[in-house]
Write a protein that holds these residues in place. Structure first.
Motif, mmCIF file in Angstrom:
data_model
loop_
_atom_site.group_PDB
_atom_site.id
_atom_site.type_symbol
_atom_site.label_atom_id
_atom_site.label_comp_id
_atom_site.label_asym_id
_atom_site.label_seq_id
_atom_site.Cartn_x
_atom_site.Cartn_y
_atom_site.Cartn_z
ATOM 1 N N ASP A 135 -37.797 -27.807 1.057
ATOM 2 C CA ASP A 135 -38.526 -29.231 1.351
ATOM 3 C C ASP A 135 -38.212 -29.653 2.530
ATOM 4 O O ASP A 135 -37.109 -29.678 3.026
ATOM 5 C CB ASP A 135 -37.698 -29.958 0.230
ATOM 6 C CG ASP A 135 -38.310 -31.399 0.184
ATOM 7 O OD1 ASP A 135 -39.317 -31.789 0.922
ATOM 8 O OD2 ASP A 135 -37.790 -32.152 -0.693
ATOM 9 N N TYR A 136 -39.408 -29.593 3.375
ATOM 10 C CA TYR A 136 -39.246 -30.246 4.662
ATOM 11 C C TYR A 136 -39.342 -31.525 4.765
ATOM 12 O O TYR A 136 -39.253 -32.112 5.855
ATOM 13 C CB TYR A 136 -40.399 -29.412 5.699
ATOM 14 C CG TYR A 136 -40.101 -28.042 5.848
ATOM 15 C CD1 TYR A 136 -39.416 -27.786 7.079
ATOM 16 C CD2 TYR A 136 -40.522 -27.254 4.986
ATOM 17 C CE1 TYR A 136 -38.927 -26.230 7.411
ATOM 18 C CE2 TYR A 136 -40.406 -25.849 5.298
ATOM 19 C CZ TYR A 136 -39.623 -25.425 6.458
ATOM 20 O OH TYR A 136 -39.569 -24.026 6.670
ATOM 21 N N GLU A 137 -39.425 -32.220 3.718
ATOM 22 C CA GLU A 137 -39.558 -34.007 3.802
ATOM 23 C C GLU A 137 -38.488 -34.511 2.583
ATOM 24 O O GLU A 137 -38.977 -34.986 1.788
ATOM 25 C CB GLU A 137 -41.005 -34.368 3.701
ATOM 26 C CG GLU A 137 -40.917 -35.917 3.942
ATOM 27 C CD GLU A 137 -42.530 -36.685 3.808
ATOM 28 O OE1 GLU A 137 -43.361 -35.493 3.540
ATOM 29 O OE2 GLU A 137 -42.714 -37.334 4.245
ATOM 30 N N PRO A 138 -37.290 -34.197 2.654
ATOM 31 C CA PRO A 138 -36.484 -34.496 1.758
ATOM 32 C C PRO A 138 -35.961 -36.156 1.755
ATOM 33 O O PRO A 138 -35.794 -36.644 2.928
ATOM 34 C CB PRO A 138 -35.100 -33.761 1.915
ATOM 35 C CG PRO A 138 -35.159 -33.566 3.492
ATOM 36 C CD PRO A 138 -36.671 -33.347 3.806
ATOM 37 N N PRO A 139 -35.730 -36.718 0.577
ATOM 38 C CA PRO A 139 -35.353 -37.982 0.532
ATOM 39 C C PRO A 139 -34.042 -38.401 1.161
ATOM 40 O O PRO A 139 -33.047 -37.283 1.268
ATOM 41 C CB PRO A 139 -35.602 -38.574 -0.700
ATOM 42 C CG PRO A 139 -35.293 -37.437 -1.466
ATOM 43 C CD PRO A 139 -35.842 -36.225 -0.538
ATOM 44 N N ALA A 140 -33.757 -39.547 1.767
ATOM 45 C CA ALA A 140 -32.514 -39.723 2.352
ATOM 46 C C ALA A 140 -31.413 -39.370 1.101
ATOM 47 O O ALA A 140 -30.238 -39.079 1.528
ATOM 48 C CB ALA A 140 -32.195 -41.268 2.707
ATOM 49 N N GLU A 141 -31.812 -39.704 0.033
ATOM 50 C CA GLU A 141 -30.429 -39.429 -0.915
ATOM 51 C C GLU A 141 -29.997 -37.994 -1.253
ATOM 52 O O GLU A 141 -29.241 -37.749 -1.876
ATOM 53 C CB GLU A 141 -30.709 -40.187 -2.352
ATOM 54 C CG GLU A 141 -31.854 -39.877 -2.997
ATOM 55 C CD GLU A 141 -33.229 -40.726 -2.578
ATOM 56 O OE1 GLU A 141 -33.048 -41.381 -1.453
ATOM 57 O OE2 GLU A 141 -34.145 -40.785 -3.329
ATOM 58 N N ARG A 142 -30.900 -37.240 -0.526
ATOM 59 C CA ARG A 142 -30.403 -35.750 -0.720
ATOM 60 C C ARG A 142 -29.642 -35.187 0.519
ATOM 61 O O ARG A 142 -29.588 -34.097 0.835
ATOM 62 C CB ARG A 142 -31.713 -34.817 -0.794
ATOM 63 C CG ARG A 142 -32.007 -35.018 -2.385
ATOM 64 C CD ARG A 142 -32.854 -33.549 -2.879
ATOM 65 N NE ARG A 142 -33.842 -33.936 -3.826
ATOM 66 C CZ ARG A 142 -34.957 -33.739 -3.534
ATOM 67 N NH1 ARG A 142 -35.182 -32.862 -2.542
ATOM 68 N NH2 ARG A 142 -35.880 -34.174 -4.343
ATOM 69 N N SER A 143 -29.468 -36.204 1.473
ATOM 70 C CA SER A 143 -28.804 -35.809 2.640
ATOM 71 C C SER A 143 -27.068 -35.226 2.301
ATOM 72 O O SER A 143 -26.615 -35.784 1.287
ATOM 73 C CB SER A 143 -28.642 -36.788 3.783
ATOM 74 O OG SER A 143 -27.648 -37.708 3.473
ATOM 75 N N ILE A 144 -26.705 -34.549 3.133
ATOM 76 C CA ILE A 144 -25.304 -34.381 2.967
ATOM 77 C C ILE A 144 -24.364 -35.350 2.694
ATOM 78 O O ILE A 144 -23.393 -35.592 2.074
ATOM 79 C CB ILE A 144 -24.701 -33.136 3.928
ATOM 80 C CG1 ILE A 144 -25.501 -31.830 3.477
ATOM 81 C CG2 ILE A 144 -23.147 -33.145 3.763
ATOM 82 C CD1 ILE A 144 -24.978 -30.627 4.188
ATOM 83 N N ALA A 145 -24.599 -36.368 3.505
ATOM 84 C CA ALA A 145 -23.860 -37.615 3.602
ATOM 85 C C ALA A 145 -23.952 -38.423 2.334
ATOM 86 O O ALA A 145 -23.001 -38.727 1.656
ATOM 87 C CB ALA A 145 -24.334 -38.600 4.713
ATOM 88 N N ALA A 146 -25.013 -38.388 1.792
ATOM 89 C CA ALA A 146 -25.599 -39.159 0.624
ATOM 90 C C ALA A 146 -24.952 -38.406 -0.542
ATOM 91 O O ALA A 146 -24.225 -39.197 -1.484
ATOM 92 C CB ALA A 146 -27.147 -39.357 0.195
ATOM 93 N N LEU A 147 -24.943 -37.123 -0.521
ATOM 94 C CA LEU A 147 -24.420 -35.995 -1.569
ATOM 95 C C LEU A 147 -22.818 -36.414 -1.824
ATOM 96 O O LEU A 147 -22.207 -36.380 -2.763
ATOM 97 C CB LEU A 147 -24.712 -34.808 -1.408
ATOM 98 C CG LEU A 147 -26.078 -34.168 -1.565
ATOM 99 C CD1 LEU A 147 -26.355 -32.863 -1.021
ATOM 100 C CD2 LEU A 147 -26.765 -34.621 -3.171
#
Ligand SMILES: [Zn+2]
Length: 565
Positions: A373-385
């Motif tokens: 997925d080259y256009e992931p939402p912010a909530e899938r970032s490592i910071a968000a996780l």
């Protein structure tokens, strides 16, 4: 009887015209009819329910070394590319004096992350001058067409020798660089390229020519005017501000030749790309051709244990005890709870601010799946996780990279992703003055695999995108066929029309699918490179010959060297 008829496909002809059903007839490497074709072909391709598009023209690649030993030019050829332009960003391998080969390799390795050992083993230096390099390329067979640009670094090394990095040069030296550029262009080089960025370094520092004076750039630039053809390509930090603008204007107005350079939305100046586009619009009104190159997705760094860069690469325990172990052994050691705890208690051992930013920017890192997925939402970032699960981002990155036998990648967009979607990219791509580029095919072997951008343009932009507006298929195809070809004056290709070169892709659009990238070790000397496979290209045709069928090379090698005239 025709040589080839591609029968009853849905033709997306590269001009932007609405798709239509037609047969395409080919004779002697040229398209001879588009419409209803009564006569049979010696070879027929049944294209019912399939797209028929021109072959992709990729203007930003770095296959300058690989082109001398690899007739297949993968991974670009797997992705429907039928013409590629190399020699970008000022680096390349001609002209070259005996004894300077290693220096040119070091520049290429430093800037483009192509393994030097592979280049040393792979390249047979059968040339000195640029025309001789072109003759060597012309004599080799390959699967697709290539066009070469003359690189400033090589010109400087050739003329200045040990002083290649000097900023100040004499008028006589500028004349000599200009003479060599005219010679290269007259022999068929399709452009001249240079680097104006502080990001492109080798072990010798900024690459030769980075700080060249306007007098030198204009002096060489006049060669393009003299030869009457050629594009001036550069990699530049220019994002709407002034330092290079004066000479660029003078270059464009005195030579009439186009200048092209990449723009992106960067961390440092997130809105400057818009200023650049406005500026270019203004210059266009005055008849000056300045063509920003834009990407169709963020430059995608892929952090993994096999990559040249990842978050733990400068952690002392990793660097000193693990980095050189074979992958399986490294993974086993990293899974050991004691080792894991020790590494996670450490820190990055560097003060380099750019490296620190790139390796700790957890809000711009995303675990990368299959399909990717080259256009992931912010909530899938490592910071968000991390904040969702109450863990540290380092732990998440560490554990994810160990998945799939240590082959899992973390996607770290280098630019164009500050807003967590592609709307900025869409605006750049659809701007009338821009051209699509930046696949960087053949380069950044240990970190980036964007040679699949031509496929992604269709899968994501014309079909799958859900997080914003898509781009109509006809327009998407034009972006990487007629549009890219025109910037380089390749008007013999890039559209499906009678008289054009018969470079075609026959595509099962519904089945077109990118696999997740993988690291392979198949360069000369076992050098590593990232590649990305694809399903859905039923056939690729170059000069009327089928080069790929069902994703496999047919053995046909009809590719030629394209010489600008
Ligand atoms: Zn480049």
């Amino acid at each position: 009887m025709h040589d080839l008829v591609v029968r009853r496909g849905t033709v997306v002809d590269g001009t932007g015209r609405e798709a239509f059903e037609a047969d395409v007839a080919v004779d002697g490497g040229t398209i001879t009819a588009v419409g209803e074709v009564a006569a049979r072909g010696r070879r027929e391709i049944d294209a019912r329910n399939l797209l028929v598009a021109p072959g992709w023209v990729d203007v930003h690649t770095h296959y300058d070394g690989q082109v001398t030993w690899d007739p297949l030019l993968s991974p670009s050829s797997w992705h429907g590319v039928t013409t590629l332009v190399m020699g970008n960003c000022g680096v390349g391998f001609a002209p070259v004096r005996r004894g300077q080969e290693a220096f040119l390799i070091e520049l290429m390795e430093g800037v483009e992350d192509i393994p030097g050992t592979a280049l040393h083993e792979g390249i047979e230096w059968q040339w000195e001058s640029f025309p001789e390099y072109l003759d060597v390329l012309a004599a080799k067979k390959r699967v697709l067409d290539v066009a070469a640009q003359v690189p400033h670094c090589a010109i400087r090394a050739y003329v200045l020798g040990d002083r290649a990095h000097d900023v100040e040069v004499s008028d006589a030296e500028i004349s000599e660089m200009s003479r060599l550029t005219v010679e290269a262009l007259r022999a068929g080089a399709i452009g001249f390229t240079t680097s104006r960025t502080i990001l492109h370094r080798s072990r010798h520092g900024l690459v030769p020519g980075t700080s060249s004076t306007p007098a030198e750039l204009l002096g060489i630039g006049r060669a393009l005017g003299e030869a009457g053809h050629g594009v001036f390509e550069m990699v530049s930090d220019l994002q709407g501000q002034e330092p290079d603008l004066a000479w660029m204007k003078e270059f464009a107005s005195t030579t009439g030749r186009p200048i092209t350079f990449a723009i992106a939305q960067t961390f440092v100046q997130p809105t400057a790309w818009r200023d650049t586009l406005a500026l270019v619009d203004g210059l266009y009104e005055k008849g000056l051709q300045i063509v920003p190159q834009v990407a169709c997705r963020p430059t995608g760094m892929l952090y993994g244990l096999q990559s040249s860069f990842h978050p733990f690469i400068l952690y002392p325990t990793y660097r000193d005890e693990l980095a050189t172990l074979p992958l399986a052994e490294r993974v086993a050691r990293m899974r050991n709870p004691e080792v894991r705890a020790r590494i996670l208690a450490e820190e990055l051992d560097t003060q380099d601010p750019i490296v620190r930013l790139l390796l700790t920017n957890w809000s711009q890192m995303f675990p990368f799946g299959d399909p990717p997925d080259y256009e992931p939402p912010a909530e899938r970032s490592i910071a968000a996780l991390a904040s969702q699960t109450g863990r540290r981002p380092e732990e998440i990155a560490y554990d994810r990279m160990l998945e799939n036998g240590g082959r899992h990648f973390i996607f770290a967009p280098l630019a164009n992703y500050l807003d967590y979607d592609f709307d900025v990219l869409r605006e750049m791509m659809l701007h009338p003055r821009t051209v699509l580029g930046l696949s960087d095919g053949g380069a950044h072997c240990g970190l980036i695999c964007d040679a699949s951008m031509p496929t992604f343009l269709l899968t994501h932009w014309a079909r799958d995108r859900k997080r914003g507006e898509r781009i109509p298929l006809e327009q998407a195809v034009r972006l990487q066929t007629q549009n890219t070809a025109r910037v380089y004056g390749l008007t013999d290709r890039g559209a499906i029309e009678p008289g054009k070169k018969a470079d075609l892709n026959v595509i099962d659009f519904d089945a077109l699918r990118l696999h997740t990238p993988e690291m392979v070790f198949d360069l000369p000397a076992g050098g590593r490179r990232l590649v990305q496979h694809v399903d859905g290209y039923r056939a690729t045709v170059v000069a009327g010959e089928v080069t790929f069928e069902g994703g496999e090379p047919t053995g046909a090698l009809p590719g030629a060297l394209v010489r600008a005239r």
